[in-house]
Design an enzyme around this catalytic site. Structure first.
Site, PDB file in Angstrom:
ATOM      1  N   HIS A  77      35.608  69.836  28.965  1.00  0.00           N
ATOM      2  CA  HIS A  77      35.080  68.626  29.588  1.00  0.00           C
ATOM      3  C   HIS A  77      34.499  68.926  30.963  1.00  0.00           C
ATOM      4  CE1 HIS A  77      39.248  69.017  31.056  1.00  0.00           C
ATOM      5  NE2 HIS A  77      38.814  68.434  32.168  1.00  0.00           N
ATOM      6  N   GLN A  83      35.325  72.780  31.853  1.00  0.00           N
ATOM      7  CA  GLN A  83      36.651  73.366  31.968  1.00  0.00           C
ATOM      8  C   GLN A  83      37.568  72.876  30.862  1.00  0.00           C
ATOM      9  OE1 GLN A  83      38.896  70.969  35.331  1.00  0.00           O
ATOM     10  NE2 GLN A  83      36.770  71.335  35.961  1.00  0.00           N
ATOM     11  N   GLU A 119      45.497  65.027  31.018  1.00  0.00           N
ATOM     12  CA  GLU A 119      45.140  64.098  32.093  1.00  0.00           C
ATOM     13  C   GLU A 119      44.459  62.860  31.545  1.00  0.00           C
ATOM     14  OE1 GLU A 119      40.963  65.930  33.751  1.00  0.00           O
ATOM     15  OE2 GLU A 119      42.763  67.158  34.033  1.00  0.00           O
ATOM     16  N   HIS A 178      42.113  73.003  29.823  1.00  0.00           N
ATOM     17  CA  HIS A 178      43.454  73.260  30.333  1.00  0.00           C
ATOM     18  C   HIS A 178      44.352  73.751  29.191  1.00  0.00           C
ATOM     19  CE1 HIS A 178      41.870  71.185  33.761  1.00  0.00           C
ATOM     20  NE2 HIS A 178      41.787  70.038  33.108  1.00  0.00           N
ATOM     21  N   ARG A 192      37.644  77.741  33.452  1.00  0.00           N
ATOM     22  CA  ARG A 192      36.250  77.303  33.505  1.00  0.00           C
ATOM     23  C   ARG A 192      35.423  77.958  32.416  1.00  0.00           C
ATOM     24  NH1 ARG A 192      38.375  77.557  38.492  1.00  0.00           N
ATOM     25  NH2 ARG A 192      38.235  75.625  39.717  1.00  0.00           N
TER      26      ARG A 192
END
Length: 391
Positions: free
Chosen positions: A257, A94, A131, A96, A276
């Site tokens: 990742h 996935q 993140e 972001h 995804r």
């Protein structure tokens, strides 16, 4: 200070032991415990003792709870979300989006009237989702694209005719050509390619050939779970990262990742935007994924902590969040910050003292502390603290 009642997500890839043991529940549990969410994300907010969602409490009084600077920078919402993530099996590949990409994608789907719970919905909110994952057990992950020359060698070593189009695309057009070429294959060709790659990779593992052995071992394993999934081949072009407990990795927008196994404390911008790219049975929005992916190749650095106020701080290049591991002794230590805090007690018992009284956190319990509230803690205990990086 408010003690939080935080929700657990029971995804199939979750561990039946790590989070149950943290929470003092029977282990192994009857169902997988994948993520413990601590924060004010509207999809699964932590709740106060009276049942009020933390998101509702913050929206009703943002300046006092967030502080003026945080509210002016991020709006009347907690800009970060803290989780305990525990994976027994791999998560999907996935990436972001950036803030700009999220704003455009979210607005387009809102205008088109795509329901938020539609499985084909791509953008859940208009926010980015960088993140950090801090390992609390050994963690293995796919993280970003390895150097192209290394990927070419990894693919060519398998000596498969089925891989020649991918190798040619990678050699001439780089990752930006090779990844879309793989994802756009017909279902029949994907199945044939992944089967051949898995069988040849397994043969190198069986022969104890040390070169790329971990990469090939995971490719063969992933193909058993996701036959015909091009993510198996893409995994050969990703960095394989191993984190020891206490090490961390930062994942910026666009980084492809997948966490393969292990557990950690994860802090992110408060968003649920996940695009995804493979190793999943869920919807893959190919066009949106290609638009979001960062095709830069190279190593991904492991983050080691630096000594900061309150404990060991894991620096990140965004101001949405900040993560510190606080080793609290029997003597009181100061944990005051200018912004709001989420505190998770991971070991021992922590006694938090503020102007409104004392709060005792046992292992697995968490608390919200308003911006600027003077607070001390004594243990012995280990706390993980997330706040913003605004100074």
């Amino acid at each position: 200070m408010w003690q939080l009642d935080s929700p657990v997500r029971h995804y199939p890839w979750g561990s039946r032991t790590v989070i149950p043991e943290l929470l003092g529940l029977p282990s192994p549990a009857e169902q997988p415990f994948a993520e413990l969410w601590m924060g004010a994300h509207p999809d699964a907010p932590s709740r106060l003792a009276d049942g009020t969602g933390l998101d509702q409490a913050i929206a009703a009084n943002p300046d006092e709870l967030l502080g003026t600077r945080v509210r002016e920078r991020f709006g009347p919402r907690l800009p970060f979300l803290m989780k305990v993530l525990a994976a027994d099996t791999p998560l999907s590949l996935q990436a972001h989006p950036t803030t700009a990409q999220a704003e455009v994608g979210f607005a387009a789907e809102e205008a088109a009237g795509v329901p938020h719970d539609d499985p084909t919905r791509t953008f859940k909110d208009p926010f980015h989702k960088p993140e950090i994952l801090l390992a609390i057990t050994p963690v293995e992950a796919l993280c970003g694209f390895r150097p192209v020359e290394e990927s070419l060698h990894c693919l060519a070593k398998l000596q498969l005719p089925e891989l020649m189009p991918t190798i040619a695309a990678l050699a001439t057009g780089g990752l930006r050509a090779a990844i879309p070429q793989l994802l756009a294959l017909s279902a029949l060709r994907k199945t044939s390619l992944v089967s051949a790659v898995a069988a040849r990779a397994a043969s190198f593992v069986a022969a104890h050939d040390p070169e790329f052995i971990n990469t090939y071992r995971w490719a063969a394993s992933l193909a058993e779970t996701y036959p015909g999934d091009p993510g198996v081949v893409i995994s050969l072009m990703c960095n394989h990262l191993r984190l020891a407990p206490g090490e961390a990795v930062f994942l910026p927008a666009g980084n492809l990742h997948a966490y393969l196994c292990g557990a950690g404390v994860e802090v992110m911008a408060s968003s649920d935007n996940v695009l995804r790219g493979g190793l999943t049975s869920k919807h893959v929005d190919l066009a949106a994924l290609i638009e979001v992916l960062d095709f830069t190749d190279g190593r991904v650095p492991v983050i080691h902590p630096v000594l900061g106020p309150g404990g060991l701080r894991y620096p990140v290049p965004v101001d949405d969040f900040d993560l510190t591991r606080c080793q609290v002794d029997v003597d009181p230590g100061v944990l005051t910050t200018s912004g709001p805090q989420l505190l998770l007690c991971a070991e021992g018992t922590a006694r938090l003292t503020a102007a409104d009284g004392e709060l005792v956190l046992e292992q697995g319990q968490s608390a919200f502390v308003p911006a600027g509230a003077p607070i001390t803690a004594r243990g012995p205990a280990v706390l993980y603290r997330s706040t913003t990086a605004l100074r």
